[in-house]
Design a protein around this motif. Structure first.
Motif, short mmCIF file in Angstrom:
data_model
loop_
_atom_site.label_atom_id
_atom_site.label_comp_id
_atom_site.label_asym_id
_atom_site.label_seq_id
_atom_site.Cartn_x
_atom_site.Cartn_y
_atom_site.Cartn_z
N VAL A 312 38.88 29.01 -23.27
CA VAL A 312 37.64 27.76 -23.95
C VAL A 312 36.43 28.56 -23.51
O VAL A 312 35.48 28.59 -23.91
CB VAL A 312 38.42 26.81 -24.09
CG1 VAL A 312 37.03 26.16 -24.82
CG2 VAL A 312 39.37 26.59 -24.74
N ILE A 313 36.86 28.92 -21.77
CA ILE A 313 34.61 28.73 -21.12
C ILE A 313 34.70 29.55 -21.68
O ILE A 313 32.99 29.79 -21.37
CB ILE A 313 34.71 28.02 -19.57
CG1 ILE A 313 35.71 26.64 -19.75
CG2 ILE A 313 33.70 28.25 -19.05
CD1 ILE A 313 36.08 26.38 -18.24
N GLU A 317 30.50 30.18 -23.39
CA GLU A 317 29.53 30.79 -22.57
C GLU A 317 29.04 32.93 -23.28
O GLU A 317 28.16 32.76 -23.23
CB GLU A 317 29.77 31.14 -21.06
CG GLU A 317 30.21 30.08 -19.96
CD GLU A 317 29.95 29.80 -18.68
OE1 GLU A 317 29.94 30.93 -18.24
OE2 GLU A 317 30.60 29.11 -17.79
N ALA A 318 30.00 33.55 -24.01
CA ALA A 318 29.64 34.96 -24.06
C ALA A 318 28.91 34.02 -25.05
O ALA A 318 28.22 34.69 -25.77
CB ALA A 318 30.58 35.20 -24.42
N VAL A 364 34.66 32.49 -31.41
CA VAL A 364 35.85 31.67 -31.06
C VAL A 364 35.10 30.37 -30.24
O VAL A 364 34.90 28.41 -30.26
CB VAL A 364 37.11 31.90 -29.91
CG1 VAL A 364 37.88 30.65 -29.04
CG2 VAL A 364 38.45 32.58 -30.70
N GLY A 365 33.74 31.04 -28.72
CA GLY A 365 32.74 30.35 -28.73
C GLY A 365 31.88 29.46 -29.26
O GLY A 365 31.67 28.67 -28.95
N ARG A 380 36.87 19.09 -22.79
CA ARG A 380 38.92 19.55 -21.71
C ARG A 380 38.86 20.73 -20.75
O ARG A 380 39.09 20.63 -19.91
CB ARG A 380 39.47 19.50 -22.79
CG ARG A 380 40.38 18.98 -22.54
CD ARG A 380 41.74 18.60 -23.65
NE ARG A 380 41.57 17.50 -24.28
CZ ARG A 380 42.15 16.72 -25.16
NH1 ARG A 380 43.50 17.55 -25.86
NH2 ARG A 380 41.97 15.77 -26.12
N ALA A 381 38.24 22.17 -21.41
CA ALA A 381 38.66 23.19 -20.76
C ALA A 381 37.74 22.71 -18.92
O ALA A 381 38.12 23.38 -17.97
CB ALA A 381 38.03 24.52 -21.59
N ARG A 382 36.66 22.32 -18.90
CA ARG A 382 36.10 21.92 -18.23
C ARG A 382 36.87 21.03 -17.50
O ARG A 382 36.28 21.47 -15.75
CB ARG A 382 34.59 21.64 -18.50
CG ARG A 382 33.81 23.23 -19.14
CD ARG A 382 31.96 21.98 -19.36
NE ARG A 382 31.84 21.20 -18.31
CZ ARG A 382 30.94 20.40 -18.37
NH1 ARG A 382 30.77 19.53 -19.49
NH2 ARG A 382 30.01 19.82 -17.48
#
Length: 492
Positions: A312-313, A317-318, A364-365, A380-382
């Protein structure tokens, strides 16, 4: 001549100091090997004239005051911007891009006397675990046991292949979720990802800015210590660069780990783990114990959430970083039909310029950052990332000096074998490595054995933040105990 290309950095350094060879001879030996290794598709931009000029300058500088890497021929991953030399991140969208500036890492290496042989293949924008997403075509592993061509791993596959095949003495790599350590394990070489912030990211084409970190890919641990020291250092051009002194990592290599505590995380014992990986891990544990270390079982309870959090992260960022590639300022621009507007140019350029895997991750990003899903996924991923980092902090606070795990869930697999699989199957290659990036820790892969078919397998050591010297010394002890000296038989 080819024997010269087989040297380690420290052996070449000693030979140069004794006058037994010259930088020019070392460079020509590597260039000759590169010319004969087209089948590996490791080097994708050749810079022989730059290399010869740098080698001549290195020979002119020889003497007591010569810098640490004087005359050492290296390969540079295509993610590092090199002034006047194509720097494409293995993507069509950056075709024709020749930077007018030098990345901090390559500048530091050149100031230290290193010779650039050329630019190395990689997965497009460092997104991949097999070097099959490159616009230059697949990089190929020099190891083989049958008629299949094997992956050298990714994203630093060209770097791993070139070092393992003795096309260069060492290479630069980058690691966002395991992209130094996994290919190092697949090709029987050493690769270290330093602590996040230890090496400047300025001038390195970004994938995921809070995860990306450059590091060396070398023939042994001593070389990793030598090259890492020259890559490290504070850089005011990178706001995440740590203003810390860089120790002499090579001087830390005593091999004495008596009294050190090595943790074995129970959560890394995955269901369905191949017996060969399990046996190698057990052997690594025994080797470190025999060297005097204390082995303890530890728990990293949030490990099972690492892979989903990473995927997810990193794409989020990408998605942000790759928004700059739009066909306006540099790189590829799509041909437009009459009446097309700027939005059409953006869409066509990005559709033509980005490969399938990059498009998948950008979509996705963008999705996980969109209104309505930001809290459900990205935030949530963070939070999970924070819990993973805390797991490591607690283990280190309890006196663990390093953590031993497998580097990969298997040996190298055949190119094309996962092409039509669920993408998640490919992502599982990162299962042992992504936690290190999420927590910002240093990690190193050391070749430790061969599987039943004769392919290399690696073990990973994870260290305390900023303690690369201690981590390298533990890796040095493991390397000496494992005694891995196997090399691929030349077929290319």
């Amino acid at each position: 001549m080819s024997e010269l290309s087989r040297l380690t950095i420290h052996a070449a350094r000693d030979a140069l100091a004794k006058g037994e060879t010259t930088a020019a001879d070392l460079t020509e030996a590597c260039l000759t090997e590169i010319e004969g290794a087209g089948a590996l598709n490791g080097f994708v931009h050749h810079t022989p004239e730059i290399a010869r000029d740098q080698a001549r300058a290195a020979d002119a500088r020889r003497g007591a005051d010569a810098p640490a890497l004087n005359g050492i021929p290296l390969g540079i991953k295509d993610l590092f911007c090199t002034k006047g030399v194509p720097s494409q991140a293995a993507s069509r969208i950056l075709s024709g891009f020749r930077p007018e500036y030098e990345s901090t890492v390559t500048r530091k290496l050149f100031e230290s006397g290193a010779v650039m042989l050329g630019k190395l293949n990689m997965d497009e924008f460092a997104m991949g675990s097999s070097n099959e997403t490159s616009t230059y075509g697949d990089a190929v592993n020099p190891w083989r046991t049958d008629d299949r061509k094997l992956t050298p791993g990714g994203s630093s596959g060209g770097s791993a292949s070139a070092v393992a095949a003795d096309l260069c003495l060492a290479a630069t790599g980058t690691d966002t979720g395991g992209s130094i350590r996994q290919p190092a394990a697949f090709t029987g070489i050493t690769g270290i990802k330093p602590t996040y912030g230890r090496v400047s990211r300025w001038g390195i084409i970004a994938f995921a800015s809070s995860l990306d970190q450059a590091g060396p890919m070398t023939k042994d641990v001593r070389d990793a210590a030598i090259l890492l020291r020259e890559m490290c250092g504070h850089d005011p051009l990178d706001s995440t660069s740590a203003d810390l002194a860089v120790p002499d990592f090579e001087a830390a290599l005593t091999g004495d780990i008596r009294g050190k505590t090595i943790g074995i995380p129970r959560e890394y014992r995955m269901d369905g783990m191949p017996e060969e990986i399990e046996a190698l891990w057990t052997r690594g544990r025994e080797m470190l114990a025999d060297a005097g270390a204390r082995i303890v079982d530890i728990s990293l309870p949030h490990t099972k959430y690492a892979l989903p959090a990473y995927y997810v992260i990193a794409p989020a960022e990408a998605s942000s970083n790759l928004a700059r590639y739009d066909g306006v300022r540099f790189g590829h621009r799509a041909k437009l039909a009459q009446g097309d507007g700027i939005a059409d140019m953006y869409e066509k350029t990005r559709a033509e310029g980005f490969g399938d895997e990059v498009q998948r991750r950008v979509m996705v990003g963008t999705y996980v950052l969109s209104a309505g899903f930001y809290d459900a996924y990205y935030n949530r991923a963070r939070k999970v990332r924070t819990l993973i980092k805390r797991d490591f902090e607690q283990v280190f606070a309890e006196g663990v000096d390093a953590i031993l795990t497998p580097a990969t869930p298997s040996a190298a697999f055949g190119l094309g074998e996962m092409a039509h699989a669920d993408p998640v199957q490919m992502y599982l290659n990162d299962v042992f490595t992504v936690t290190v990036n999420l927590a910002g820790l240093p990690g190193i892969s050391v070749p430790a054995g061969l599987d039943g078919k004769g392919l290399p397998l690696g073990l990973q050591l994870i260290g305390r933040p900023w303690e690369e010297g201690d981590l390298l010394n533990t890796a040095y002890a493991l390397e000496r105990a494992a005694g891995f000296v196997a090399k691929p038989e030349k077929w290319w």
